[in-house]
Enzyme design. Sequence first.
Site, PDB file in Angstrom:
ATOM      1  N   SER A  73       5.571  16.450   5.680  1.00  0.00           N
ATOM      2  CA  SER A  73       4.749  15.451   4.999  1.00  0.00           C
ATOM      3  C   SER A  73       3.281  15.738   5.244  1.00  0.00           C
ATOM      4  O   SER A  73       2.805  15.695   6.384  1.00  0.00           O
ATOM      5  CB  SER A  73       5.086  14.051   5.511  1.00  0.00           C
ATOM      6  OG  SER A  73       4.043  13.167   5.158  1.00  0.00           O
ATOM      7  N   ASP A  89       3.089  11.967   0.015  1.00  0.00           N
ATOM      8  CA  ASP A  89       3.163  10.505   0.106  1.00  0.00           C
ATOM      9  C   ASP A  89       2.040   9.859  -0.693  1.00  0.00           C
ATOM     10  O   ASP A  89       0.890   9.872  -0.280  1.00  0.00           O
ATOM     11  CB  ASP A  89       3.051  10.072   1.574  1.00  0.00           C
ATOM     12  CG  ASP A  89       4.277  10.451   2.377  1.00  0.00           C
ATOM     13  OD1 ASP A  89       5.366   9.960   2.040  1.00  0.00           O
ATOM     14  OD2 ASP A  89       4.141  11.243   3.328  1.00  0.00           O
ATOM     15  N   HIS A 114       6.869  11.172  -2.881  1.00  0.00           N
ATOM     16  CA  HIS A 114       7.357   9.874  -2.425  1.00  0.00           C
ATOM     17  C   HIS A 114       6.340   8.813  -2.859  1.00  0.00           C
ATOM     18  O   HIS A 114       5.243   8.742  -2.324  1.00  0.00           O
ATOM     19  CB  HIS A 114       7.501   9.938  -0.892  1.00  0.00           C
ATOM     20  CG  HIS A 114       7.884   8.643  -0.248  1.00  0.00           C
ATOM     21  ND1 HIS A 114       7.812   8.452   1.135  1.00  0.00           N
ATOM     22  CD2 HIS A 114       8.350   7.471  -0.757  1.00  0.00           C
ATOM     23  CE1 HIS A 114       8.218   7.244   1.425  1.00  0.00           C
ATOM     24  NE2 HIS A 114       8.539   6.620   0.302  1.00  0.00           N
ATOM     25  N   HIS A 131       6.414  17.428   1.146  1.00  0.00           N
ATOM     26  CA  HIS A 131       6.584  15.988   0.940  1.00  0.00           C
ATOM     27  C   HIS A 131       5.200  15.347   0.764  1.00  0.00           C
ATOM     28  O   HIS A 131       4.334  15.466   1.626  1.00  0.00           O
ATOM     29  CB  HIS A 131       7.307  15.384   2.149  1.00  0.00           C
ATOM     30  CG  HIS A 131       7.634  13.935   2.017  1.00  0.00           C
ATOM     31  ND1 HIS A 131       8.720  13.463   1.308  1.00  0.00           N
ATOM     32  CD2 HIS A 131       7.009  12.826   2.511  1.00  0.00           C
ATOM     33  CE1 HIS A 131       8.760  12.140   1.385  1.00  0.00           C
ATOM     34  NE2 HIS A 131       7.723  11.726   2.095  1.00  0.00           N
ATOM     35  N   MET A 146       0.326   6.497  -1.856  1.00  0.00           N
ATOM     36  CA  MET A 146       0.277   5.086  -1.420  1.00  0.00           C
ATOM     37  C   MET A 146      -0.818   4.342  -2.182  1.00  0.00           C
ATOM     38  O   MET A 146      -1.918   4.867  -2.344  1.00  0.00           O
ATOM     39  CB  MET A 146      -0.046   5.021   0.067  1.00  0.00           C
ATOM     40  CG  MET A 146       0.927   5.752   0.955  1.00  0.00           C
ATOM     41  SD  MET A 146       0.388   5.596   2.664  1.00  0.00           S
ATOM     42  CE  MET A 146       1.753   6.395   3.502  1.00  0.00           C
ATOM     43  N   MET A 206       4.948   5.419  -2.873  1.00  0.00           N
ATOM     44  CA  MET A 206       4.884   4.097  -2.218  1.00  0.00           C
ATOM     45  C   MET A 206       3.894   3.243  -3.000  1.00  0.00           C
ATOM     46  O   MET A 206       2.775   2.968  -2.582  1.00  0.00           O
ATOM     47  CB  MET A 206       4.464   4.269  -0.752  1.00  0.00           C
ATOM     48  CG  MET A 206       5.614   4.724   0.124  1.00  0.00           C
ATOM     49  SD  MET A 206       5.069   5.379   1.697  1.00  0.00           S
ATOM     50  CE  MET A 206       4.675   7.043   1.218  1.00  0.00           C
ATOM     51  N   MET A 250      14.380   5.327   4.513  1.00  0.00           N
ATOM     52  CA  MET A 250      13.217   5.223   5.397  1.00  0.00           C
ATOM     53  C   MET A 250      13.701   4.863   6.800  1.00  0.00           C
ATOM     54  O   MET A 250      14.512   3.955   6.985  1.00  0.00           O
ATOM     55  CB  MET A 250      12.259   4.122   4.920  1.00  0.00           C
ATOM     56  CG  MET A 250      11.455   4.434   3.673  1.00  0.00           C
ATOM     57  SD  MET A 250      10.511   5.979   3.714  1.00  0.00           S
ATOM     58  CE  MET A 250       9.473   5.780   5.162  1.00  0.00           C
ATOM     59  N   ASP A 296      13.117   9.857   6.454  1.00  0.00           N
ATOM     60  CA  ASP A 296      11.649   9.927   6.529  1.00  0.00           C
ATOM     61  C   ASP A 296      11.124   8.894   7.522  1.00  0.00           C
ATOM     62  O   ASP A 296      11.313   7.699   7.326  1.00  0.00           O
ATOM     63  CB  ASP A 296      11.083   9.667   5.122  1.00  0.00           C
ATOM     64  CG  ASP A 296       9.561   9.741   5.055  1.00  0.00           C
ATOM     65  OD1 ASP A 296       8.910  10.090   6.056  1.00  0.00           O
ATOM     66  OD2 ASP A 296       9.019   9.452   3.961  1.00  0.00           O
ATOM     67  N   GLY A 315       6.146  14.608   9.495  1.00  0.00           N
ATOM     68  CA  GLY A 315       4.689  14.666   9.360  1.00  0.00           C
ATOM     69  C   GLY A 315       4.045  15.077  10.667  1.00  0.00           C
ATOM     70  O   GLY A 315       3.704  16.246  10.866  1.00  0.00           O
TER      71      GLY A 315
END
Length: 232
Positions: A7, A34, A65, A32, A36, A67, A136, A174, A196
């Site tokens: 990540s 993320d 991913h 990966h 957000m 979010m 998660m 994750d 990560g």
Amino acid sequence: MNILAPSILSADFGNLGHQLKLLDEAGAQYVHIDVMDGMFVPSISFGMPVIRSLRPYTGRIFDVHMMVEEPGRYVEAVAEAGADIITVHAEACTHLDRVIGQIRGCGKKAGVVLNPATPLTALDYILDQVDMVLLMSVNPGYGGQKYIPYVTKKITELRERIRKRGLTVDIQVDGGVTLSNAEELIRAGANVFVAGSAVFQGDIKENVKRFLTILEDNSEHPQTAAEEEVRR
Ligand code: DX5
Ligand code: ZN
């Protein structure tokens, strides 16, 4: 096959392109990413322009991913920016079935994420439509949190449900994944591992190689407790 998905939330954002190359050279199969929005989770990370700028640095699979509240608003844009897998939270989609259809309509792999406290029953009617389920193992929003132990049982139960229905769905985990708990998570039934802080703290290439060794050494492990029983 067991897959490592580092990540980049824990990467040095001033050196993202270079760090992506290190991951690639060390053999990590996915990246990966993320996204957000400051609403579904408290933090804001980055979005489509960053994904697009990173795309030329590696041919590895971009595992995005989301979010984000109502991620259906962005599926086409994320696909165009360079995503290969788009994973959306069941909790964030009023019309989850429609969003999965949108992702597949873009020719991308579709993933659904469940927060730690969301029951597996949320997947009952869509399990056969997805390529991957992300469980998660922390409450999403930040890197560097501790693995929530009850998620191990959730992984095992999901693997069992997938097996019983004769499906081949990847289980990604994750949050709080480390060199110390990776083997336990493989035994539980997960096969895609997000990491990560455990990848980006210290020597990135060395960390990736250590993870890959564990993933490869345990590649033949039975994926469910039931299968283990049968082998005995
Ligand atoms: C958390 C993110 C994770 C995060 C994991 O909300 O979805 O991908 O980067 O970080 P670690 O591996 O440090 O727990
Ligand atoms: Zn993530």
